[in-house]
Design a protein around this motif. Structure first.
Motif, short mmCIF file in Angstrom:
data_model
loop_
_atom_site.label_atom_id
_atom_site.label_comp_id
_atom_site.label_asym_id
_atom_site.label_seq_id
_atom_site.Cartn_x
_atom_site.Cartn_y
_atom_site.Cartn_z
N LEU A 1 11.49 15.05 -15.46
CA LEU A 1 11.99 14.02 -16.36
C LEU A 1 11.68 14.35 -17.82
O LEU A 1 10.55 14.66 -18.17
CB LEU A 1 11.38 12.65 -16.01
CG LEU A 1 11.63 12.16 -14.59
CD1 LEU A 1 10.97 10.80 -14.38
CD2 LEU A 1 13.11 12.07 -14.30
N GLN A 2 12.72 14.25 -18.65
CA GLN A 2 12.53 14.47 -20.09
C GLN A 2 12.22 13.16 -20.80
O GLN A 2 11.78 13.15 -21.94
CB GLN A 2 13.81 15.07 -20.70
CG GLN A 2 14.18 16.42 -20.09
CD GLN A 2 13.14 17.47 -20.39
OE1 GLN A 2 12.90 17.80 -21.53
NE2 GLN A 2 12.49 17.98 -19.34
N ASN A 3 12.53 12.04 -20.13
CA ASN A 3 12.31 10.73 -20.73
C ASN A 3 11.54 9.87 -19.73
O ASN A 3 11.90 8.75 -19.46
CB ASN A 3 13.64 10.07 -21.07
CG ASN A 3 14.42 10.81 -22.13
OD1 ASN A 3 14.16 10.65 -23.31
ND2 ASN A 3 15.37 11.65 -21.71
N GLY A 4 10.49 10.41 -19.18
CA GLY A 4 9.74 9.73 -18.12
C GLY A 4 8.85 8.64 -18.66
O GLY A 4 8.96 8.30 -19.83
N PRO A 5 7.96 8.10 -17.83
CA PRO A 5 7.76 8.41 -16.41
C PRO A 5 8.72 7.63 -15.52
O PRO A 5 9.36 6.70 -15.97
CB PRO A 5 6.32 7.91 -16.16
CG PRO A 5 6.14 6.78 -17.11
CD PRO A 5 6.97 7.12 -18.32
N CYS A 6 8.81 8.05 -14.25
CA CYS A 6 9.63 7.32 -13.31
C CYS A 6 8.90 6.07 -12.88
O CYS A 6 7.76 5.84 -13.28
CB CYS A 6 9.98 8.20 -12.10
SG CYS A 6 8.64 8.42 -10.92
N GLY A 7 9.54 5.27 -12.04
CA GLY A 7 8.94 4.00 -11.63
C GLY A 7 7.82 4.14 -10.62
O GLY A 7 7.24 3.16 -10.19
N SER B 1 0.80 -1.22 0.00
CA SER B 1 0.00 0.00 0.00
C SER B 1 0.84 1.27 0.00
O SER B 1 0.43 2.28 -0.56
CB SER B 1 -0.93 0.00 1.21
OG SER B 1 -0.16 -0.04 2.39
N LYS B 2 2.02 1.23 0.61
CA LYS B 2 2.73 2.49 0.84
C LYS B 2 3.87 2.75 -0.15
O LYS B 2 4.29 3.89 -0.32
CB LYS B 2 3.28 2.55 2.28
CG LYS B 2 2.20 2.62 3.33
CD LYS B 2 1.80 4.06 3.56
CE LYS B 2 0.43 4.29 4.17
NZ LYS B 2 -0.13 3.34 5.06
N VAL B 3 4.40 1.70 -0.74
CA VAL B 3 5.57 1.92 -1.59
C VAL B 3 5.13 2.11 -3.04
O VAL B 3 4.48 1.24 -3.62
CB VAL B 3 6.58 0.75 -1.47
CG1 VAL B 3 7.81 1.03 -2.31
CG2 VAL B 3 6.97 0.55 -0.01
N ALA B 4 5.47 3.26 -3.58
CA ALA B 4 5.04 3.58 -4.94
C ALA B 4 5.63 2.59 -5.93
O ALA B 4 6.81 2.23 -5.85
CB ALA B 4 5.48 5.00 -5.29
N GLY B 5 4.82 2.15 -6.86
CA GLY B 5 5.32 1.28 -7.92
C GLY B 5 5.62 -0.14 -7.48
O GLY B 5 6.41 -0.84 -8.09
N MET B 6 4.98 -0.60 -6.39
CA MET B 6 5.21 -1.96 -5.89
C MET B 6 3.91 -2.75 -6.02
O MET B 6 2.84 -2.23 -5.75
CB MET B 6 5.62 -1.87 -4.42
CG MET B 6 6.14 -3.15 -3.84
SD MET B 6 7.83 -3.48 -4.35
CE MET B 6 8.74 -2.46 -3.21
N ASP B 7 4.03 -4.01 -6.47
CA ASP B 7 2.84 -4.82 -6.70
C ASP B 7 2.96 -6.11 -5.90
O ASP B 7 3.67 -7.02 -6.28
CB ASP B 7 2.72 -5.10 -8.21
CG ASP B 7 1.47 -5.89 -8.57
OD1 ASP B 7 0.81 -6.41 -7.65
OD2 ASP B 7 1.17 -5.99 -9.78
#
Ligand code: SF4
Ligand code: SF4
Lengths: 310, 135, 222
Positions: free
Chosen positions: C156-162, A236-242
């Motif tokens: 970011l010019q080449n995004g998106p970030c993770g 829930s809290k860590v961005a970009g984690m599944d």
């Protein structure tokens, strides 16, 4: 200086061996012993050790210095470098310095935003992005030039890594971005931790279709879970984690004192699954403040002993 | 000893809610001062007008508007409510006290309700004391 | 337009405290539109300041005036008489307006009453959003008309970030991920190929990195 020789990580990957890397966070202080202790725990089990660069935007011993301590120990570091804190001038100069200290691998990142860290009042830099950083290090290696086009005396020849997150949105675009990083110069890719195997397989399938697995080495990230709480937090809290619901449940179904063991079992199973996927050339074990478990995981996964560098 | 000041109230009202506030049947009319400001629609009330009523020595300011959904100009009463809330915060910020300002929905010509509210506000002033910027 | 926000009253009181006669000077252009420093805000702030000072038994005289634009000399001159009668000016214009007043009236203290925040748009009633950092080298054509320099927290010019998830920026759950927006928009425009192009490091010379900038139009010199 024998820095002209290939990095250990590169020679293992070039040979077609399955690589194992791990991670080590420098201390919030100036004591080199801490980094040495962590290094000793990993020695012999991994081919290279990532050293984070002020991770989560919290001030720590610099990545370069911590890497240099590892080099002295006979361990091979992967220096992480973020574009958040340094402009292009500082980045280039630090890369020259790092290479002079025997640091041969770099992982190019944009970095966590400073608002997540302990000094959210800081100004960020973001002069260039991670894609540009990859390209800059590549031009140093292949053209021998810095960003101004100046011919460097003894240009650094780093083995260049970049990060990829197969779980972030928008999914279809993730492959385009991966291709772009490879074109920019990424020799290897370390991914976000894999918990959702189905989604990761799908991402790998797309990468293979685009021929990307022929052009770069993909190391899949894994992080052993310590507890159900950690699983929930990551989900829930860590961005970009599944983190799939089923894994959280599996962690919750065992008694608390057995949870860590279960987390390690899951991790070992995940590694076994990852090795089956065509195009996965290694794993990157991120055992956050749990370095002592990396050895046992590598052993249980049947990845020990590590091949000797050429 | 300082002579006790008569409490002073300013009422801003939309003529569609209450036509005339000065003629309201409020008991003990000589014990307080009531100033009324008529508006064609409550949306005409501005932040500065409300504050100026306090500058002019009011201990409390009341805004009477039509019930929600019954504004002749559709949303005048909603605008008035948002502004009153804004000014209440401002009054708190400068420590005059947001409680001295209030807004009430009044059905067309409901004088009884208007009287009840004014009496309540008078009671509140008794508790709050005079406007601290009234010297 | 330039968007700004009035400073907290406590801070304003602090900076005007050395002065007994203050002109609160509004600007009828950008800061009026974003409710920070137009005629209405001048009236409200002045009234609040007078009330607050009176409550504290402080003696202060506050005059109110709003000119059409504080960043143009022609309009600033209209404030000359009012300024001469006061010991300080509290300007509710953007930072440029405050400095324009200071430049024209060399011996009057000019104080800012507004925090100038960004170049933006009125997205809907009561909501203003930042859209442009004035980088001096506009590349919106490549990004489907959405600015990654301004609207991506990492430029970011080449995004998106993770960290981009469900269209939301990892840095702030109230902010849309600019790169998700760029991708969606390029898709709608049939320009997804733009995403495959490598965007080189940005040349920041035309931006503020090159020091304060000037625009010279000799054809308009007299
Ligand atoms: S690219 Fe530069 S000029 Fe164009 S919108 Fe973005 S910051 Fe403004
Ligand atoms: S989530 Fe999107 S907008 Fe936010 S920093 Fe990452 S790429 Fe930029």
């Amino acid at each position: 200086m024998k820095s002209e020789s290939l990095s250990n990580l590169q020679s293992i990957l070039d040979k077609g061996d399955f690589a194992v890397t791990s991670e080590c966070g420098p201390p919030r202080g100036a004591d080199p012993e801490i980094i040495r202790k962590k290094g000793e725990l990993l020695k012999g089990y991994v081919d290279a050790v990532n050293v984070t660069d002020n991770q989560t935007a919290i001030v720590r011993m610099s990545s370069i210095a911590a890497c240099a301590h590892l080099v002295q120990l006979g361990l091979e570091p992967v220096m992480q470098m973020v574009t958040r804190d340094r402009n292009r001038i500082a980045l280039q100069s630090d890369i020259l310095g790092a290479y002079s200290l025997g640091i041969k691998n770099i992982l190019c990142l944009s970095g966590d935003h400073q608002t997540f860290g302990s000094q959210p009042d800081a100004m960020n830099v973001f002069d260039i992005d991670s894609m540009n950083l990859v390209n800059m290090v590549k031009n140093m290696k292949t053209e021998g030039k810095d960003m101004s086009g100046f011919d460097l005396k003894s240009p650094p020849k780093m083995f260049i890594g970049a990060a990829a997150n197969p779980f972030a949105d928008p999914f279809e675009y993730r492959i385009i971005r991966l291709a772009k990083k490879i074109d920019a110069g990424a020799d290897f890719i370390q991914t976000q931790c894999v918990y959702n195997m189905d989604r990761f397989k799908e991402w790998m399938r797309l990468a293979r279709e685009e021929g990307l697995t022929e052009k770069t080495h993909i190391l899949a990230g894994v992080t052993p879970l310590k507890s159900e709480r950690m699983a929930k937090y990551m989900a829930s809290k860590v961005a970009g984690m599944d983190v799939p619901e089923s894994l959280i449940k599996r962690m919750g179904d065992v008694p608390k004192e057995k949870a860590a063991e279960e987390g390690i079992r899951i991790c070992v199973e995940t590694i076994a699954g990852l090795r089956e996927i065509k195009g996965v050339h290694g794993i990157h074990i991120m055992a956050i403040e749990w370095e002592e478990k990396v050895g046992p995981i590598v052993e249980a996964a049947g990845l020990s002993p590590r091949p000797q560098a050429a | 000893m300082k002579k006790k000041l008569k409490p002073k109230i300013t009422v801003f009202h939309c003529i569609n809610a209450i036509n005339n506030c000065e003629s309201l049947p409020i008991p003990y009319k000589d014990t307080f001062k009531l100033k009324s400001v008529k508006m064609a629609c409550s949306s005409m009330v501005k932040d500065a007008f409300l504050l100026r009523a306090f500058e002019a020595g009011s201990d409390a300011v009341i805004v009477f508007v039509c019930p929600e959904g019954q504004c002749r100009y559709v949303e005048g009463n909603i605008r008035a409510k948002n502004r009153v809330n804004w000014v209440k915060n401002l009054l708190d910020e400068i420590e005059i006290g947001g409680r001295r300002l209030s807004i009430h929905n009044i059905a067309n010509g409901d004088t009884e309700a208007a009287v009840r509210i004014i009496r309540q506000v008078l009671a509140d002033i008794n508790e709050l004391g005079p406007n601290p910027a009234r010297h | 337009m330039i968007v700004g926000k009035q400073k907290p009253i406590a801070e304003i009181k602090e900076i005007i405290s050395p002065y007994k006669k203050v002109l609160v000077l509004g600007c009828g252009t950008c800061v009026k539109t974003c409710f920070a420093g137009g005629e209405d805000e001048v009236a409200t702030l002045s009234s609040a300041l007078r009330l607050s000072c009176k409550k504290e038994g402080k003696d202060i005289y506050i005059e109110e005036l709003t000119v059409e634009r504080q960043c143009e000399d022609e309009f600033i001159r209209e404030a000359a008489i009012a300024i001469s009668k006061n010991s300080a000016v509290l300007s509710l214009a953007c930072g440029a307006g405050v400095q324009a007043i200071a430049r024209r009236f060399g011996d009057v203290p000019v104080l800012p009453g507004v925090n100038t925040t960004f170049i933006g748009v009125l997205e809907k009633q009561g909501l203003f959003t930042e859209e442009c950092l004035g980088c001096g080298d506009c590349k919106l054509a490549a990004f489907g008309g959405i600015c990654p320099v301004t609207r991506c927290a990492k430029k970011l010019q080449n995004g998106p970030c993770g960290g981009s998830q469900n269209g939301i920026c990892e840095v702030n759950p109230d902010t849309e991920c600019a790169w998700q927006q760029i991708i969606t928009r390029l898709g709608n425009l049939g320009q997804l190929d733009n995403l495959k192009k490598y965007n080189p490091p940005k040349d920041w010379r035309p931006s503020h990195a090159g020091g304060p900038r000037k625009l010279v139009r000799e054809d308009h010199f007299i």
